[in-house]
Design a protein around this motif. Structure first.
Motif, PDB file in Angstrom:
ATOM      1  N   CYS A 122      -1.988   5.671 -29.986  1.00 56.24           N
ATOM      2  CA  CYS A 122      -2.436   6.352 -28.774  1.00 56.24           C
ATOM      3  C   CYS A 122      -1.242   7.046 -28.126  1.00 56.24           C
ATOM      4  CB  CYS A 122      -3.041   5.330 -27.806  1.00 56.24           C
ATOM      5  SG  CYS A 122      -3.440   6.019 -26.188  1.00 56.24           S
ATOM      6  N   ASN A 123      -1.392   8.333 -27.842  1.00 58.91           N
ATOM      7  CA  ASN A 123      -0.278   9.088 -27.255  1.00 58.91           C
ATOM      8  C   ASN A 123      -0.160   8.885 -25.745  1.00 58.91           C
ATOM      9  OD1 ASN A 123      -2.596  10.452 -26.571  1.00 58.91           O
ATOM     10  ND2 ASN A 123      -1.777  12.493 -26.932  1.00 58.91           N
ATOM     11  N   VAL A 124      -1.042   8.054 -25.180  1.00 60.29           N
ATOM     12  CA  VAL A 124      -0.968   7.753 -23.752  1.00 60.29           C
ATOM     13  C   VAL A 124      -0.244   6.433 -23.501  1.00 60.29           C
ATOM     14  CG1 VAL A 124      -2.296   7.367 -21.636  1.00 60.29           C
ATOM     15  CG2 VAL A 124      -3.096   9.046 -23.329  1.00 60.29           C
ATOM     16  N   CYS A 125      -0.702   5.355 -24.160  1.00 54.38           N
ATOM     17  CA  CYS A 125      -0.100   4.038 -23.940  1.00 54.38           C
ATOM     18  C   CYS A 125       0.665   3.518 -25.144  1.00 54.38           C
ATOM     19  CB  CYS A 125      -1.172   3.026 -23.542  1.00 54.38           C
ATOM     20  SG  CYS A 125      -2.389   2.702 -24.863  1.00 54.38           S
ATOM     21  N   MET A 126       0.678   4.297 -26.237  1.00 54.67           N
ATOM     22  CA  MET A 126       1.420   3.978 -27.463  1.00 54.67           C
ATOM     23  C   MET A 126       0.872   2.769 -28.228  1.00 54.67           C
ATOM     24  SD  MET A 126       3.359   6.428 -27.605  1.00 54.67           S
ATOM     25  CE  MET A 126       3.674   7.752 -26.444  1.00 54.67           C
ATOM     26  N   LYS A 127      -0.306   2.306 -27.903  1.00 51.99           N
ATOM     27  CA  LYS A 127      -0.908   1.215 -28.651  1.00 51.99           C
ATOM     28  C   LYS A 127      -1.324   1.728 -30.027  1.00 51.99           C
ATOM     29  CE  LYS A 127      -4.388  -2.447 -28.254  1.00 51.99           C
ATOM     30  NZ  LYS A 127      -5.491  -3.027 -27.426  1.00 51.99           N
ATOM     31  N   SER A 128      -1.150   0.905 -31.068  1.00 51.86           N
ATOM     32  CA  SER A 128      -1.434   1.326 -32.440  1.00 51.86           C
ATOM     33  C   SER A 128      -2.680   0.648 -32.981  1.00 51.86           C
ATOM     34  CB  SER A 128      -0.237   1.009 -33.339  1.00 51.86           C
ATOM     35  OG  SER A 128       0.891   1.757 -32.949  1.00 51.86           O
ATOM     36  N   PHE A 129      -3.317   1.345 -33.949  1.00 50.07           N
ATOM     37  CA  PHE A 129      -4.561   0.851 -34.524  1.00 50.07           C
ATOM     38  C   PHE A 129      -4.564   1.081 -36.027  1.00 50.07           C
ATOM     39  CE2 PHE A 129      -5.228   2.182 -30.193  1.00 50.07           C
ATOM     40  CZ  PHE A 129      -5.906   1.106 -29.627  1.00 50.07           C
ATOM     41  N   ALA A 130      -5.334   0.258 -36.721  1.00 49.52           N
ATOM     42  CA  ALA A 130      -5.421   0.365 -38.177  1.00 49.52           C
ATOM     43  C   ALA A 130      -6.401   1.451 -38.607  1.00 49.52           C
ATOM     44  CB  ALA A 130      -5.842  -0.974 -38.775  1.00 49.52           C
ATOM     45  N   GLN A 131      -7.404   1.734 -37.780  1.00 52.56           N
ATOM     46  CA  GLN A 131      -8.436   2.704 -38.131  1.00 52.56           C
ATOM     47  C   GLN A 131      -8.470   3.842 -37.110  1.00 52.56           C
ATOM     48  OE1 GLN A 131      -9.667   2.018 -40.963  1.00 52.56           O
ATOM     49  NE2 GLN A 131      -9.227  -0.169 -41.103  1.00 52.56           N
ATOM     50  N   SER A 132      -8.747   5.046 -37.605  1.00 54.48           N
ATOM     51  CA  SER A 132      -8.832   6.204 -36.713  1.00 54.48           C
ATOM     52  C   SER A 132     -10.018   6.078 -35.761  1.00 54.48           C
ATOM     53  CB  SER A 132      -8.940   7.488 -37.529  1.00 54.48           C
ATOM     54  OG  SER A 132     -10.120   7.474 -38.319  1.00 54.48           O
ATOM     55  N   GLY A 133     -11.104   5.475 -36.242  1.00 49.52           N
ATOM     56  CA  GLY A 133     -12.267   5.296 -35.383  1.00 49.52           C
ATOM     57  C   GLY A 133     -11.985   4.374 -34.207  1.00 49.52           C
ATOM     58  N   MET A 159     -20.285   5.448 -36.446  1.00 52.90           N
ATOM     59  CA  MET A 159     -18.900   5.967 -36.480  1.00 52.90           C
ATOM     60  C   MET A 159     -18.522   6.327 -37.916  1.00 52.90           C
ATOM     61  SD  MET A 159     -16.142   6.744 -35.025  1.00 52.90           S
ATOM     62  CE  MET A 159     -16.613   6.130 -33.425  1.00 52.90           C
ATOM     63  N   GLU A 160     -18.087   7.549 -38.112  1.00 51.26           N
ATOM     64  CA  GLU A 160     -17.700   7.955 -39.448  1.00 51.26           C
ATOM     65  C   GLU A 160     -16.375   7.320 -39.802  1.00 51.26           C
ATOM     66  OE1 GLU A 160     -17.657  12.030 -40.151  1.00 51.26           O
ATOM     67  OE2 GLU A 160     -19.633  12.443 -39.387  1.00 51.26           O
ATOM     68  N   THR A 161     -16.210   7.022 -41.067  1.00 48.70           N
ATOM     69  CA  THR A 161     -14.921   6.491 -41.515  1.00 48.70           C
ATOM     70  C   THR A 161     -13.984   7.631 -41.768  1.00 48.70           C
ATOM     71  OG1 THR A 161     -15.499   6.567 -43.842  1.00 48.70           O
ATOM     72  CG2 THR A 161     -16.122   4.576 -42.618  1.00 48.70           C
ATOM     73  N   GLU A 162     -12.734   7.294 -42.043  1.00 51.26           N
ATOM     74  CA  GLU A 162     -11.744   8.333 -42.294  1.00 51.26           C
ATOM     75  C   GLU A 162     -11.611   8.617 -43.778  1.00 51.26           C
ATOM     76  OE1 GLU A 162      -7.708   6.163 -42.155  1.00 51.26           O
ATOM     77  OE2 GLU A 162      -9.110   5.077 -40.946  1.00 51.26           O
ATOM     78  N   SER A 163     -12.600   8.221 -44.565  1.00 46.22           N
ATOM     79  CA  SER A 163     -12.504   8.337 -46.014  1.00 46.22           C
ATOM     80  C   SER A 163     -12.305   9.774 -46.414  1.00 46.22           C
ATOM     81  CB  SER A 163     -13.777   7.782 -46.662  1.00 46.22           C
ATOM     82  OG  SER A 163     -14.904   8.477 -46.199  1.00 46.22           O
ATOM     83  N   ASP A 164     -11.504   9.967 -47.445  1.00 49.68           N
ATOM     84  CA  ASP A 164     -11.200  11.322 -47.896  1.00 49.68           C
ATOM     85  C   ASP A 164     -12.201  11.827 -48.904  1.00 49.68           C
ATOM     86  OD1 ASP A 164     -10.598   9.795 -50.043  1.00 49.68           O
ATOM     87  OD2 ASP A 164      -8.442  10.174 -50.023  1.00 49.68           O
ATOM     88  N   GLY A 165     -13.206  11.007 -49.207  1.00 45.71           N
ATOM     89  CA  GLY A 165     -14.271  11.484 -50.079  1.00 45.71           C
ATOM     90  C   GLY A 165     -13.881  11.549 -51.531  1.00 45.71           C
ATOM     91  N   GLY A 203      -5.025  11.756 -31.360  1.00 43.11           N
ATOM     92  CA  GLY A 203      -6.304  11.655 -30.647  1.00 43.11           C
ATOM     93  C   GLY A 203      -6.658  12.930 -29.914  1.00 43.11           C
ATOM     94  N   LYS A 204      -5.926  14.004 -30.176  1.00 45.02           N
ATOM     95  CA  LYS A 204      -6.147  15.270 -29.474  1.00 45.02           C
ATOM     96  C   LYS A 204      -7.434  15.931 -29.937  1.00 45.02           C
ATOM     97  CE  LYS A 204      -3.852  19.687 -28.487  1.00 45.02           C
ATOM     98  NZ  LYS A 204      -2.659  20.527 -28.777  1.00 45.02           N
ATOM     99  N   LYS A 205      -8.218  16.429 -28.988  1.00 45.67           N
ATOM    100  CA  LYS A 205      -9.457  17.131 -29.292  1.00 45.67           C
ATOM    101  C   LYS A 205      -9.297  18.596 -28.919  1.00 45.67           C
ATOM    102  CE  LYS A 205     -12.195  12.969 -28.461  1.00 45.67           C
ATOM    103  NZ  LYS A 205     -13.239  12.335 -27.632  1.00 45.67           N
ATOM    104  N   THR A 206      -9.272  19.448 -29.936  1.00 38.98           N
ATOM    105  CA  THR A 206      -8.951  20.857 -29.716  1.00 38.98           C
ATOM    106  C   THR A 206     -10.169  21.729 -29.474  1.00 38.98           C
ATOM    107  OG1 THR A 206      -8.958  21.210 -32.119  1.00 38.98           O
ATOM    108  CG2 THR A 206      -6.843  20.684 -31.088  1.00 38.98           C
ATOM    109  N   VAL A 207     -11.360  21.265 -29.885  1.00 37.40           N
ATOM    110  CA  VAL A 207     -12.577  22.062 -29.706  1.00 37.40           C
ATOM    111  C   VAL A 207     -13.682  21.167 -29.137  1.00 37.40           C
ATOM    112  CG1 VAL A 207     -12.094  23.780 -31.494  1.00 37.40           C
ATOM    113  CG2 VAL A 207     -13.197  21.628 -32.121  1.00 37.40           C
TER     114      VAL A 207
END
Length: 301
Positions: A276-287, A1-7, A186-190
């Motif tokens: 999460c835009n479905v159940c509104m549960k929140s998380f610390a990491q995007s992964g 799993m990739e991190t959300e690091s901005d590099g 969490g939307k996947k556009t492509v």
């Protein structure tokens, strides 16, 4: 799993934050057309055009509204019969009507692409000539469009005018903010045409496609190991130096990338910006949010 690091890497000069971006816009002195973020005005010769509007758009006829000018004289305003917008010159109305009729009377002699205004054609021609009349006063990089130079200047000034409404993170480009927002939704556009895997922006899809082609265009100059994207190469290069320059102020743990430190700090603050835009549960990491979304979509990771 990739991190959300901005590099973001350590070292290097800090951007000058007291710079005025517009003071760095330096077109060639012989460029008489210029460019501006304001609505452009075509050459005055275009104002004499009298092309008939299409499909009954008769705003160029009889829609003159007399008004008083500053000197008391009567001035005629030309009104668009489609949207009601008014113009002081008939030529301006003529150009405006093309937005309704779709008329594009100016064509590129190289590729045939058509434009509604001469100014737009002049900008386009630079893609063929390679002309870049606007240069950055900080690093000398040149641009064909003044708006691209303005965006580039933010890399020197540190200006980040676009902010995330969810977590407050700021960005220099609107596109970067739009891409960041997908982390919250969490939307996947492509999606991948080979395996159907979804992604939140085209850049990730492009990198993913290399997993099917096995293309790894970025190689390490030390050990010659190859990578599918430049960010992974940059991270790998630090394995040769062993330098970790971002440390946690709470537990002193060190990180090579600032983005990894930012993600780590949430373990101390308890912040959970990804929801999460479905159940509104929140998380610390995007992964973690990405993995959670599988519960709703039933997609395989």
């Amino acid at each position: 799993m990739e991190t959300e690091s901005d590099g973001e890497d350590c070292g290097g000069p800090e951007p000058a934050r007291n710079s005025d971006p517009d003071t760095h816009l330096q077109p060639k002195t012989d460029d008489k057309t210029g460019e501006s973020s304001e609505p452009e005005t075509d050459d005055s010769d275009d104002w004499t055009e009298t092309r008939e509007p299409q499909s009954g758009l008769n705003s160029l006829k009889n829609d003159k509204v007399p008004v008083r000018g500053l000197n008391g004289s009567k001035k005629k305003l030309y009104s668009c019969s489609e949207c009601g917008k008014k113009f002081g010159h008939k030529g301006d109305l003529t150009k405006h009507m093309r937005s309704h009729t779709g008329e594009k009377p100016y064509s590129c002699s190289e590729c045939g692409k058509r434009f509604s205004r001469t100014g737009h054609l002049k900008k386009h021609m630079r893609t063929h000539t390679g002309e870049k009349p606007f240069s950055c006063s900080e690093c000398g990089k040149r641009f064909s469009q003044v708006e691209n130079l303005r965006k580039h200047m933010r890399t020197h000034t540190g200006e980040k005018p676009h902010s995330c409404a969810e977590c407050g993170k700021r960005f220099g480009q609107r596109g970067a903010l739009k891409m960041h927002m997908t982390l919250h939704t969490g939307k996947k556009t492509v999606s991948c045409s080979e395996c159907g895997k979804g992604f939140d922006h085209k850049g990730k899809l492009k990198i993913h496609m290399r997993s099917h082609t096995e293309k790894k265009p970025f190689s390490c100059s030390v050990c010659l190991k190859s990578f599918m994207n430049v960010r992974r190469l940059h991270i790998h290069m630090k394995s040769h130096t062993g330098k970790s320059c971002f440390s946690c102020s709470v537990c002193q743990k060190s990180f090579i990338l600032k983005g990894n430190l930012n993600a780590h700090m949430r373990t101390h603050t308890g912040e959970k910006p990804y929801r999460c835009n479905v159940c509104m549960k929140s998380f610390a990491q995007s992964g973690t949010l990405h993995n959670h979304m599988i519960i709703h979509t039933r997609e395989k990771p």
